[in-house]
Design a protein around this motif. Structure first.
Motif, short mmCIF file in Angstrom:
data_model
loop_
_atom_site.label_atom_id
_atom_site.label_comp_id
_atom_site.label_asym_id
_atom_site.label_seq_id
_atom_site.Cartn_x
_atom_site.Cartn_y
_atom_site.Cartn_z
N ALA A 28 -9.80 3.42 -8.88
CA ALA A 28 -9.48 4.84 -9.08
C ALA A 28 -9.02 5.47 -7.77
CB ALA A 28 -10.70 5.58 -9.63
N LEU A 29 -9.67 5.05 -6.64
CA LEU A 29 -9.29 5.60 -5.33
C LEU A 29 -7.84 5.22 -5.01
CD1 LEU A 29 -10.38 6.91 -2.59
CD2 LEU A 29 -10.57 4.57 -1.81
N LEU A 30 -7.48 3.96 -5.21
CA LEU A 30 -6.11 3.52 -4.91
C LEU A 30 -5.10 4.18 -5.84
CD1 LEU A 30 -6.72 -0.28 -4.28
CD2 LEU A 30 -6.69 1.57 -2.62
N ASP A 31 -5.49 4.38 -7.11
CA ASP A 31 -4.58 5.06 -8.05
C ASP A 31 -4.35 6.51 -7.63
OD1 ASP A 31 -4.18 2.85 -9.61
OD2 ASP A 31 -5.78 3.34 -11.03
N GLN A 32 -5.38 7.16 -7.10
CA GLN A 32 -5.21 8.54 -6.63
C GLN A 32 -4.21 8.61 -5.49
OE1 GLN A 32 -9.18 9.78 -5.67
NE2 GLN A 32 -9.87 9.72 -7.80
N VAL A 33 -4.32 7.67 -4.52
CA VAL A 33 -3.37 7.65 -3.41
C VAL A 33 -1.95 7.42 -3.95
CG1 VAL A 33 -2.71 6.46 -1.29
CG2 VAL A 33 -5.12 6.88 -1.78
N ARG A 34 -1.82 6.51 -4.92
CA ARG A 34 -0.50 6.23 -5.49
C ARG A 34 0.07 7.48 -6.18
NH1 ARG A 34 -0.03 1.56 -9.86
NH2 ARG A 34 -1.65 2.86 -10.80
N SER A 35 -0.78 8.20 -6.90
CA SER A 35 -0.29 9.38 -7.62
C SER A 35 0.15 10.47 -6.66
CB SER A 35 -1.38 9.90 -8.56
OG SER A 35 -2.48 10.39 -7.83
N LEU A 36 -0.51 10.57 -5.49
CA LEU A 36 -0.17 11.62 -4.53
C LEU A 36 1.18 11.36 -3.85
CD1 LEU A 36 -3.70 12.22 -2.95
CD2 LEU A 36 -2.44 13.78 -4.43
N GLN A 62 -19.80 2.11 -2.29
CA GLN A 62 -20.55 3.30 -1.87
C GLN A 62 -20.09 3.69 -0.47
OE1 GLN A 62 -24.93 3.48 -0.73
NE2 GLN A 62 -25.02 4.24 -2.83
N GLY A 63 -19.65 4.91 -0.31
CA GLY A 63 -19.15 5.40 0.97
C GLY A 63 -18.60 6.79 0.80
N ASP A 64 -17.59 7.16 1.63
CA ASP A 64 -16.96 8.48 1.57
C ASP A 64 -15.56 8.31 1.00
OD1 ASP A 64 -15.79 10.95 2.01
OD2 ASP A 64 -16.91 11.31 3.86
N PRO A 65 -15.39 8.51 -0.31
CA PRO A 65 -14.07 8.29 -0.91
C PRO A 65 -13.03 9.29 -0.40
CG PRO A 65 -15.57 9.29 -2.50
CD PRO A 65 -16.38 8.94 -1.30
N THR A 66 -13.48 10.50 -0.03
CA THR A 66 -12.52 11.51 0.45
C THR A 66 -11.86 11.06 1.74
OG1 THR A 66 -13.81 13.26 -0.61
CG2 THR A 66 -12.25 13.92 1.12
N GLN A 121 -8.06 9.93 2.50
CA GLN A 121 -7.29 10.61 3.55
C GLN A 121 -6.65 9.59 4.49
OE1 GLN A 121 -9.65 13.25 5.94
NE2 GLN A 121 -7.97 13.74 7.34
N ALA A 122 -7.43 8.57 4.90
CA ALA A 122 -6.90 7.57 5.82
C ALA A 122 -5.76 6.78 5.17
CB ALA A 122 -8.02 6.63 6.27
N LEU A 123 -5.97 6.37 3.91
CA LEU A 123 -4.93 5.62 3.21
C LEU A 123 -3.69 6.48 2.96
CD1 LEU A 123 -6.65 3.40 0.49
CD2 LEU A 123 -5.04 2.67 2.26
N LEU A 124 -3.92 7.76 2.66
CA LEU A 124 -2.79 8.66 2.39
C LEU A 124 -1.94 8.86 3.64
CD1 LEU A 124 -1.44 10.33 0.21
CD2 LEU A 124 -2.93 12.25 0.84
N ASN A 125 -2.60 8.91 4.82
CA ASN A 125 -1.82 9.02 6.06
C ASN A 125 -0.87 7.83 6.19
OD1 ASN A 125 -2.98 11.41 6.89
ND2 ASN A 125 -4.58 10.42 8.11
N TYR A 126 -1.38 6.61 5.92
CA TYR A 126 -0.53 5.41 5.99
C TYR A 126 0.54 5.46 4.90
CZ TYR A 126 -3.68 2.92 9.22
OH TYR A 126 -4.38 2.52 10.31
N ARG A 148 14.52 1.95 1.06
CA ARG A 148 14.68 1.15 -0.15
C ARG A 148 13.61 0.05 -0.18
NH1 ARG A 148 18.71 -0.29 3.26
NH2 ARG A 148 20.16 1.19 2.30
N GLY A 149 13.37 -0.45 -1.37
CA GLY A 149 12.39 -1.52 -1.50
C GLY A 149 11.10 -1.02 -2.13
N SER A 150 9.98 -1.25 -1.45
CA SER A 150 8.69 -0.93 -2.08
C SER A 150 7.64 -0.58 -1.01
CB SER A 150 8.18 -2.12 -2.90
OG SER A 150 7.95 -3.23 -2.04
N VAL A 151 6.56 -0.01 -1.49
CA VAL A 151 5.37 0.27 -0.69
C VAL A 151 4.18 -0.32 -1.44
CG1 VAL A 151 3.84 2.04 0.24
CG2 VAL A 151 6.32 2.36 0.35
N CYS A 152 3.39 -1.15 -0.74
CA CYS A 152 2.22 -1.81 -1.36
C CYS A 152 0.94 -1.28 -0.73
CB CYS A 152 2.30 -3.32 -1.19
SG CYS A 152 0.88 -4.21 -1.90
N ILE A 153 0.04 -0.79 -1.58
CA ILE A 153 -1.28 -0.32 -1.15
C ILE A 153 -2.29 -1.37 -1.57
CG2 ILE A 153 -2.96 1.54 -1.28
CD1 ILE A 153 -0.65 3.35 -2.25
N ARG A 154 -3.05 -1.91 -0.60
CA ARG A 154 -3.89 -3.06 -0.89
C ARG A 154 -5.28 -2.91 -0.28
NH1 ARG A 154 -2.84 -9.23 1.31
NH2 ARG A 154 -4.27 -10.32 -0.11
#
Length: 926
Positions: free
Chosen positions: A619-627, A651-655, A659-664, A674-680
């Motif tokens: 769900a966390l990765l999907d949120q970053v993708r949607s943003l 268990q941790g701080d999802p916010t 935020q860190a993943l969204l910066n990247y 062109r091409g793609s972006v992969c979040i992993r």
């Protein structure tokens, strides 16, 4: 072989019977010879055929005599009756010899067999007579082995002592009779083991019913076939009445019992005393008689790895082995001749430890003869080791003394030793040089002679204290021979011997230079403290400045974004809508810059706190993708999401992770055409419930120059800082990500190749989470969805809006009314409290910074009003620090919204709290 017991009549009868059987045997032989003669024509090859059965039958009838007679008669008749050719004479002689040998052997066998049968019958008769005698005897007849275990118990013993054979046989005799007889029974067994017979021993035993029985006992050793003593036979006759008659006294039974008990207790106490004494001796003690251990203390038994009960009664050969047993026989013979023996030697105990022993062998004489011998051994291993250590320590002592003198002479200070009588025992060169004296002028002289009476008077209290054992450590100033005042550090150290103070050492160190350095260091520390205070003040001022600037910037930005949202709700031309969208994007960009600056400031100030909640990783990765999906779709980029071995729940701080993943991810979309972006996300390591994850964003963009990579994660640094750069940005996003990763126990980095793309990554130490019911994140919910639910479920709800800024108030009111809510407005905190006191609002939106009464105090006041303890109060403020959130919650607020407020977030928070209040049971407002 035992000869059977016979009578004259029995012998005569046996003789007559033997003669008859012998005549019958001879007759049988004669008949066999006659038959052989008559059958000779047909049995020539089997000349001896009928003689063998005749000899066997004769032996069976008359034993050795019958077999020998039949053999001789058969050979004689064969020689007389049977005429053989000359060529058969030799064979006849050989056959006759073999026949004769067989006959003789069979006769001897028959004779021995008859003798064994007669002996067995006689032995059986003897045993039967003996058993009849034992069973019919009125005396107690008891058998026991050398350990005192009862092996036989006749009816007489049952009558005398009251115990049945079933109760006695197999039990130690001492268990049947009182323990006070232990010493007497041991003495009896020792004498029996030596082969002695004890006649008419008078003693007292206790009957099963408790009464005392006086008996006269005769005890004899029982021997096995090889003559070894294996047990004892006791015949005991009760003499209680006879002894009473002989004494002529009517002694009361209780007095007799008391006397016997007292005597036996005395003997037992003596034995216990001796055993305790020997068990506590610092050595091993044993007593040997006839190669059997008769006594041992615990230390001696432990040497062999046995208990005292196990070793007593053991044979020396069984205990120490054949080789050691044979080697000690000369020593035993010497001891039994009355000559003691002493030796010092090294032996190995049962644990395999080599120990040094002093051994003393002492013969023991009893009744004029050597009864046995004592072995007393002392373990002197510690003494021997101490001797070795002493020799070594003497050598070391000489070295140590030389070493200590070398140290004392070369130590950078004064060293002197004074006895209790204040006489100098030692003084080093520095001491003598300080006072301008030679050693001869110091050693052997008293303090007052060396230093003067005034010096002694000034130091006398400390000298008295050190002579009582109290160490003295102090600092003092002295005038040196160079005319300068020296600061010295002085130690008075007592010298103790056997707990008594024999004198004291004086150690004096010149610390003048150290004191000067300390003073300089103190000045430097004061300067550093002032600089630290100034830096702390500057840091506080910076934090206050950033907080004030954040508030001042967010307030007008809230107006701009709010008006933009209102304009977007109007019907605009395409050009107007595009212009409004540009305003919105520019405002969001400015807000992102402010958020990055605040986050960086929070991390540096230590004000950023991490949450610890469970969340699903997908769900966390999907949120970053949607943003980032809208911007990526606009550029035609594909967005991929991968998880590799990660737990479903963490268990941790999802916010902060988002935020860190969204910066990247935002940077990847920005710099990829062109091409793609992969979040992993992938698992690197797991230990129990702790996991180390690596989050990375990989793009197919233009890449980064390797020389610029190290600078990207520094604050305010950019890959392209030229005035002709194509892409904007402050260079704070990556710095914030690095600091967030560090707070989560991880690291961050990047890998890139020009023209092929980049991979930005960070790691985080998290815990495995537990699955929970999913709750929609207000930050990612669509505005239309929250607004429609709010309108459909809570239309007409009355909301109190406390806001002092007119434009922000107008914007918030318009957004809330658009969702079907009714709004009352308070322009400051005091008015908000007054309105809440008269109206039960469904929720309160409270600004924090307001005139007359701020939002925090207003919230506290509302909570004190009757029936307002559960009213939802949501902070809506431009203060965005974590401390601001904590202050709002501590004041009694339920939630926190930072300005500028996103309509979706505002609607979602109100929806949550209004729904929760609607589900709560109604409470009385009285």
């Amino acid at each position: 072989m035992r000869e059977p017991t016979t009578t004259p009549e029995f012998a005569a009868t046996a003789t007559r019977g033997g003669t008859v059987r012998l005549l019958l045997a001879v007759g049988v032989t004669a008949v066999a010879a006659l038959a052989q003669h008559l059958l000779w024509p047909w049995l020539q090859p089997y000349t001896w055929f009928l003689f063998y059965p005749a000899v066997v039958l004769a032996g069976a009838l008359a034993g050795r005599a019958g077999a020998l007679s039949a053999t001789a008669l058969s050979v004689l008749m064969a020689a007389l009756w049977f005429q053989l050719p000359d060529r058969d004479a030799g064979r006849f002689a050989l056959t006759a010899a073999v026949f004769a040998a067989v006959g003789i052997a069979f006769g001897e066998f028959q004779q021995r067999l008859r003798g064994m049968q007669r002996e067995n019958r006689a032995l059986h008769d003897d045993r039967a007579r003996m058993a009849a005698i034992v069973e019919s005897s009125d005396d107690a007849i008891i058998g026991k082995d050398l350990r005192g275990i009862v092996t036989s118990w006749n009816p007489g013993a049952e009558r005398v002592f009251g115990y049945t054979a079933g109760e006695a046989i197999g039990q130690p005799l001492l268990q049947i009779f009182p323990a006070e007889l232990h010493h007497e029974e041991r003495s009896i067994l020792e004498r029996i083991a030596r082969g002695e017979r004890i006649d008419h021993m008078e003693t007292v035993r206790r009957h099963k019913d408790g009464r005392l029985v006086m008996v006269s006992a005769t005890i004899s050793p029982i021997r096995d076939d090889r003559g070894r003593v294996v047990g004892a036979s006791k015949i005991a006759r009760e003499i209680t009445k006879r002894k009473e008659q002989e004494a002529g006294l009517n002694v009361r039974r209780s007095e007799l019992e008391e006397a016997v008990v007292a005597r036996t207790e005395e003997l037992s106490a003596r034995e216990d005393f001796l055993q305790t004494l020997t068990d506590n001796l610092p050595g091993m003690v044993a007593y040997w008689r006839d190669d059997v251990c008769q006594f041992s203390n615990e230390a001696n038994a432990a040497w062999f790895g046995l208990t005292r009960d196990q070793i007593v009664g053991m044979n020396a050969r069984d205990l120490i082995g054949d080789e050691a047993y044979q080697s000690r026989q000369p020593l035993v013979r010497q001891l039994m001749a009355g000559e003691p023996y002493h030796v010092e030697r090294t032996l190995t105990n049962a644990k395999g430890e080599a120990r040094h022993l002093w051994s003393h062998y002492m013969p023991y004489q009893r009744n004029g003869r050597i009864d046995g011998f004592f072995v007393m051994q002392s373990d002197v291993t510690p003494i021997k080791e101490a001797e070795v250590r002493l020799r070594e320590s003497n050598t070391e002592l000489v070295r140590a003394e030389h070493f200590a003198r070398t140290i004392a002479e070369n130590i950078p200070g004064r060293v002197v030793y004074w006895t209790r009588d204040r006489v100098c025992g030692y003084a080093n060169k520095h001491f003598c040089d300080w006072f301008g004296r030679t050693r001869d002028e110091v050693i052997g002289r008293k303090i007052e002679e060396v230093l003067g009476a005034d010096h002694l008077a000034k130091r006398w209290p400390r000298i008295q204290a050190v002579l009582t054992g109290q160490t003295q450590v102090f600092e003092r100033e002295e005038l040196g021979r160079d005319g300068r005042v020296h600061t010295t550090w002085v130690h008075y150290l007592p010298e103790r011997r056997d707990g008594e103070v024999m004198g004291f050492f004086v150690l004096v160190h010149d610390i003048t230079e150290l004191k000067d350095a300390q003073r300089q260091l103190q000045v430097l520390n004061d300067s550093l403290a002032q600089a630290r205070d100034a830096a702390d003040a500057a840091n506080r001022a910076k934090s206050e400045f950033l907080a004030n600037m954040s508030h001042e910037i967010r307030t007008p930005m809230n107006t701009v974004l709010g008006l933009t949202r209102l304009l977007q709700r109007e019907e605009l031309s395409d050009e107007q809508a595009a212009n409004v969208e540009k305003i919105s994007e520019a405002t969001k960009h400015l807000l992102a810059i402010i958020n990055d600056i605040l986050d960086l400031s929070k991390v540096e100030a230590g004000q950023l706190r991490l949450e610890r909640v469970s969340f699903p990783i997908e769900a966390l990765l999907d949120q970053v993708r949607s943003l980032i999906s809208d911007q990526a779709l606009h550029k035609g980029l594909a967005i991929e999401v991968e998880t590799d071995g990660t737990p479903l729940w963490l268990q941790g701080d999802p916010t902060r992770l988002r935020q860190a993943l969204l910066n990247y991810a935002a940077n990847a979309v920005k710099f990829t055409e062109r091409g793609s972006v992969c979040i992993r996300a992938r698992l690197l390591h797991r230990h129990d419930q702790q996991v180390l994850l690596r989050f990375e964003v990989r793009d197919t963009g233009r890449g980064v120059d390797p020389e610029q990579l190290p600078r990207l994660f520094s604050a305010f640094e950019q890959g392209d800082s030229s005035t002709t750069r194509r892409y904007g940005g402050t260079g704070l996003g990556l710095a914030v990500t690095r600091r967030l990763a560090s707070m989560m126990g991880g690291e961050s980095g990047a890998e890139s190749e020009l023209g092929k793309g980049s991979t930005f990554w960070f790691t985080a130490m998290l815990q495995v989470g537990q699955e929970q019911a999913m709750v929609s994140d207000p930050g990612v919910r669509e505005a239309g969805e929250s607004e429609s639910q709010l309108r459909s479920q809570h239309a007409g709800a009355l909301i109190l809006l406390a806001e002092d800024h007119p434009v922000n108030c107008e914007i918030a009111k318009a957004l809330l009314e658009a969702a079907g809510l009714r709004i009352h407005v308070a322009v400051d905190g005091r008015q908000a409290v007054q309105m809440a006191a008269t109206t039960d609002y469904d929720a309160v939106l409270m600004d924090v910074q307001m005139p007359r009464l701020d939002g925090l105090d207003a919230t506290r006041a509302i909570r004190q009003l009757p029936g307002r303890a559960d009213t939802p109060i949501v902070a809506m403020t431009a203060n965005a620090y974590e401390d601001d959130r904590a202050q709002c919650l501590d004041a009694g607020m339920n939630d926190f919204l930072s300005k500028p407020v996103e309509p979706s977030h505002l609607y979602a928070v109100l929806l949550r709290w209004l729904s929760k209040r609607a589900r709560a049971p109604a409470t009385s407002t009285n």
